[in-house]
Write a protein that holds these residues in place. Structure first.
Motif, short mmCIF file in Angstrom:
data_model
loop_
_atom_site.label_atom_id
_atom_site.label_comp_id
_atom_site.label_asym_id
_atom_site.label_seq_id
_atom_site.Cartn_x
_atom_site.Cartn_y
_atom_site.Cartn_z
N GLY A 140 25.41 -3.53 -6.82
CA GLY A 140 24.23 -3.90 -6.02
C GLY A 140 23.93 -5.39 -6.11
O GLY A 140 23.64 -6.04 -5.10
N ASP A 141 24.02 -5.94 -7.31
CA ASP A 141 23.72 -7.36 -7.49
C ASP A 141 24.80 -8.24 -6.87
O ASP A 141 24.52 -9.32 -6.34
CB ASP A 141 23.61 -7.69 -8.99
CG ASP A 141 22.61 -6.80 -9.67
OD1 ASP A 141 21.51 -6.64 -9.13
OD2 ASP A 141 22.95 -6.22 -10.73
N ALA A 163 22.53 -10.31 -19.47
CA ALA A 163 22.35 -9.16 -20.36
C ALA A 163 23.61 -8.83 -21.13
O ALA A 163 24.71 -9.26 -20.79
CB ALA A 163 21.96 -7.95 -19.51
N ARG A 181 23.75 7.62 -12.06
CA ARG A 181 23.89 7.13 -13.43
C ARG A 181 22.61 7.42 -14.20
O ARG A 181 21.52 7.47 -13.63
CB ARG A 181 24.22 5.64 -13.46
CG ARG A 181 23.06 4.73 -13.20
CD ARG A 181 23.49 3.26 -13.36
NE ARG A 181 22.44 2.38 -12.89
CZ ARG A 181 22.65 1.15 -12.43
NH1 ARG A 181 23.88 0.68 -12.36
NH2 ARG A 181 21.66 0.40 -12.03
N GLY A 234 26.73 -3.33 -11.40
CA GLY A 234 26.68 -4.67 -10.81
C GLY A 234 27.03 -4.70 -9.33
O GLY A 234 26.94 -5.76 -8.71
N ASP A 240 25.52 -5.29 -21.69
CA ASP A 240 25.56 -3.92 -21.15
C ASP A 240 26.55 -3.08 -21.94
O ASP A 240 27.65 -3.55 -22.26
CB ASP A 240 26.06 -3.92 -19.70
CG ASP A 240 25.06 -4.52 -18.72
OD1 ASP A 240 23.88 -4.71 -19.08
OD2 ASP A 240 25.47 -4.78 -17.56
N THR A 269 18.39 -11.06 -14.69
CA THR A 269 18.72 -10.90 -16.10
C THR A 269 20.11 -11.42 -16.38
O THR A 269 20.99 -11.36 -15.53
CB THR A 269 18.66 -9.41 -16.52
OG1 THR A 269 19.32 -8.61 -15.55
CG2 THR A 269 17.23 -8.94 -16.65
N TRP A 290 21.10 -3.32 -21.88
CA TRP A 290 21.03 -2.12 -21.03
C TRP A 290 22.24 -1.23 -21.30
O TRP A 290 23.36 -1.75 -21.47
CB TRP A 290 20.98 -2.52 -19.55
CG TRP A 290 21.00 -1.35 -18.61
CD1 TRP A 290 19.95 -0.55 -18.29
CD2 TRP A 290 22.12 -0.84 -17.88
NE1 TRP A 290 20.35 0.42 -17.40
CE2 TRP A 290 21.68 0.26 -17.14
CE3 TRP A 290 23.46 -1.22 -17.79
CZ2 TRP A 290 22.52 1.01 -16.31
CZ3 TRP A 290 24.31 -0.49 -16.97
CH2 TRP A 290 23.84 0.61 -16.24
N ASN A 310 16.58 -7.92 -9.59
CA ASN A 310 15.63 -6.93 -10.07
C ASN A 310 14.90 -7.41 -11.33
O ASN A 310 15.51 -7.57 -12.37
CB ASN A 310 16.45 -5.66 -10.35
CG ASN A 310 15.62 -4.59 -10.97
OD1 ASN A 310 14.41 -4.55 -10.76
ND2 ASN A 310 16.27 -3.73 -11.72
N GLY A 370 24.01 -8.12 -16.37
CA GLY A 370 22.72 -8.64 -15.91
C GLY A 370 22.77 -9.03 -14.45
O GLY A 370 23.79 -9.49 -13.94
P1 AMP Z 1 23.34 -2.75 -10.51
O1 AMP Z 1 24.46 -1.86 -10.98
O2 AMP Z 1 23.72 -3.67 -9.41
O3 AMP Z 1 22.08 -1.99 -10.25
O4 AMP Z 1 22.99 -3.74 -11.71
C1 AMP Z 1 23.31 -3.49 -13.04
C2 AMP Z 1 22.83 -4.63 -13.92
O5 AMP Z 1 21.39 -4.66 -13.91
C3 AMP Z 1 23.25 -4.47 -15.34
O6 AMP Z 1 24.14 -5.52 -15.68
C4 AMP Z 1 21.97 -4.52 -16.18
O7 AMP Z 1 22.05 -5.42 -17.25
C5 AMP Z 1 20.89 -4.93 -15.21
N1 AMP Z 1 19.67 -4.13 -15.38
C6 AMP Z 1 19.58 -2.81 -15.68
N2 AMP Z 1 18.28 -2.42 -15.77
C7 AMP Z 1 17.53 -3.52 -15.53
C8 AMP Z 1 16.12 -3.79 -15.50
N3 AMP Z 1 15.21 -2.84 -15.75
N4 AMP Z 1 15.71 -5.04 -15.17
C9 AMP Z 1 16.61 -6.01 -14.92
N5 AMP Z 1 17.95 -5.84 -14.96
C10 AMP Z 1 18.42 -4.61 -15.26
#
Ligand code: AMP
Length: 326
Positions: free
Chosen positions: A247-248, A13, A96, A245, A15, A11, A85, A127, A30
């Motif tokens: 995790g990403d 996004a 969270r 973010g 936030d 994504t 989000w 994700n 995202g």
């Molecule tokens: P993390 O904190 O690494 O889990 O990732 C957070 C990011 O994931 C945020 O920037 C959100 O925009 C994005 N996010 C949250 N929920 C979803 C979802 N259901 N699908 C895809 N991306 C998401």
């Protein structure tokens, strides 16, 4: 040797984030954003595939392009708004609450990769709906025409409980799965993480990383059973503002390191426990930067030298001094 190419899918996004230390409204976020910003620190040519809406400002597009991220695969859908989000963190930042998830343009998004992306060597699946993750994989021929050299994937509890069969199909095509401890337990139906790892490795991904928030990460890899296990700490920081973010960013750093090793060692890198352990440290080090500020604010400016210094600090953190067995 330049790192192999890396495709970041996920994504892009807006936030809105609340933590005990402040709040931010509609900032850039995202999964694909964080993956791309992390992977570019490793010097990997990063390609991004995602969708945004009519409300997405050019300044964010320009900022990502200025970091060298290839945005040919960033689709702008004029008929809707960007994925949104909102989340709130508690004092224990491992917890969270999701306050809002507005799929908007993501609800109808069908990724169609530009032809220039099809030879990507490393695919980093943020994700997303596992059906979409699978459709992306269908379109990657990889450098040799036999598919990507490495597929690294994230998922979440929502997909584990709502579409387990689609997720199982995608997992069969994944080399490395990166999930948090709660997701590993849910996916495997097994409370013990070591047993959970054995089950998940039986579902497809031969390498598994289980993230444990401020308690670090566990890597399970290798050909044999039991797996080779490696435990990485999380960096003890005095000032944490926003874990969004993390995790990403871990995912992008982990995959970015392997994109470098892949270029040097070839496919052997992907089964090499040392390369995989190093990738976990690189991912953890980059994640330790992102939590220092809101959203990706800190990540924009992280240089390879910053990363090297933090990796050295990681080494200090958990090296056992010689002489223990004497
Ligand atoms: P993390 O904190 O690494 O889990 O990732 C957070 C990011 O994931 C945020 O920037 C959100 O925009 C994005 N996010 C949250 N929920 C979803 C979802 N259901 N699908 C895809 N991306 C998401």
């Amino acid at each position: 040797m330049p790192p192999s190419s890396l495709l970041a899918v996920g994504t892009v996004a807006f936030d809105s984030i609340e933590t005990p230390f402040g709040r931010a409204e509609r900032i850039l976020g995202g999964s694909a954003t964080y993956i791309a910003l992390a992977a570019r620190v490793l010097g990997a040519p990063v390609r991004l595939s995602a969708v945004v809406g009519r409300d997405f400002p050019d300044r964010h597009v320009n900022a990502l392009a200025n970091q060298g991220v290839d945005l040919d695969g960033l689709v702008r859908d004029p008929d809707g708004d960007t994925f949104f989000w909102a989340g709130r963190y508690h004092y224990d930042l491992n917890n969270r609450d999701t306050l809002a998830t507005h799929l908007n343009v993501l609800a109808t998004f069908k990724p169609r990769l530009p032809p220039t992306y099809r030879d990507s060597a490393v695919v980093c699946l943020g994700n997303l709906d596992p059906v979409i993750q699978g459709e992306v994989l269908d379109q990657v021929d990889g450098p040799e025409g036999a598919g990507p050299a490495l597929v690294v994937c994230d998922t979440m509890n929502y997909w584990i409980s709502s579409v387990p069969e689609a997720l199982a199909q995608t997992l069969r095509r994944v080399d490395v799965l990166v999930v948090n401890d709660a997701e590993a337990r849910e996916l495997s139906g097994e409370p013990n993480l070591v047993r959970a790892a054995r089950r998940i490795r039986g579902m497809g991904p031969k390498t598994l990383v289980i993230k444990k928030g401020e308690h670090g990460a566990l890597l399970f890899c290798g050909e044999g059973d039991p797996a080779t296990v490696f435990s990485a700490p999380a960096f003890p920081l005095e000032d944490i503002h926003d874990p969004t973010g993390a995790g990403d960013t871990f995912l992008g750093g982990f995959a970015g390191h392997l994109a470098r090793r892949l270029a040097v060692m070839g496919p052997a890198a992907l089964r090499d426990p040392e390369a995989l352990k190093h990738a976990v440290i690189v991912g953890s080090a980059l994640a330790s930067f992102v939590v220092e500020a809101f959203g990706p604010d800190r990540l924009w400016a992280v240089s390879p030298a910053d990363l090297a210094a933090r990796v050295a600090a990681f080494r200090q953190l958990s090296t056992i001094p010689d002489g223990l067995e004497d």
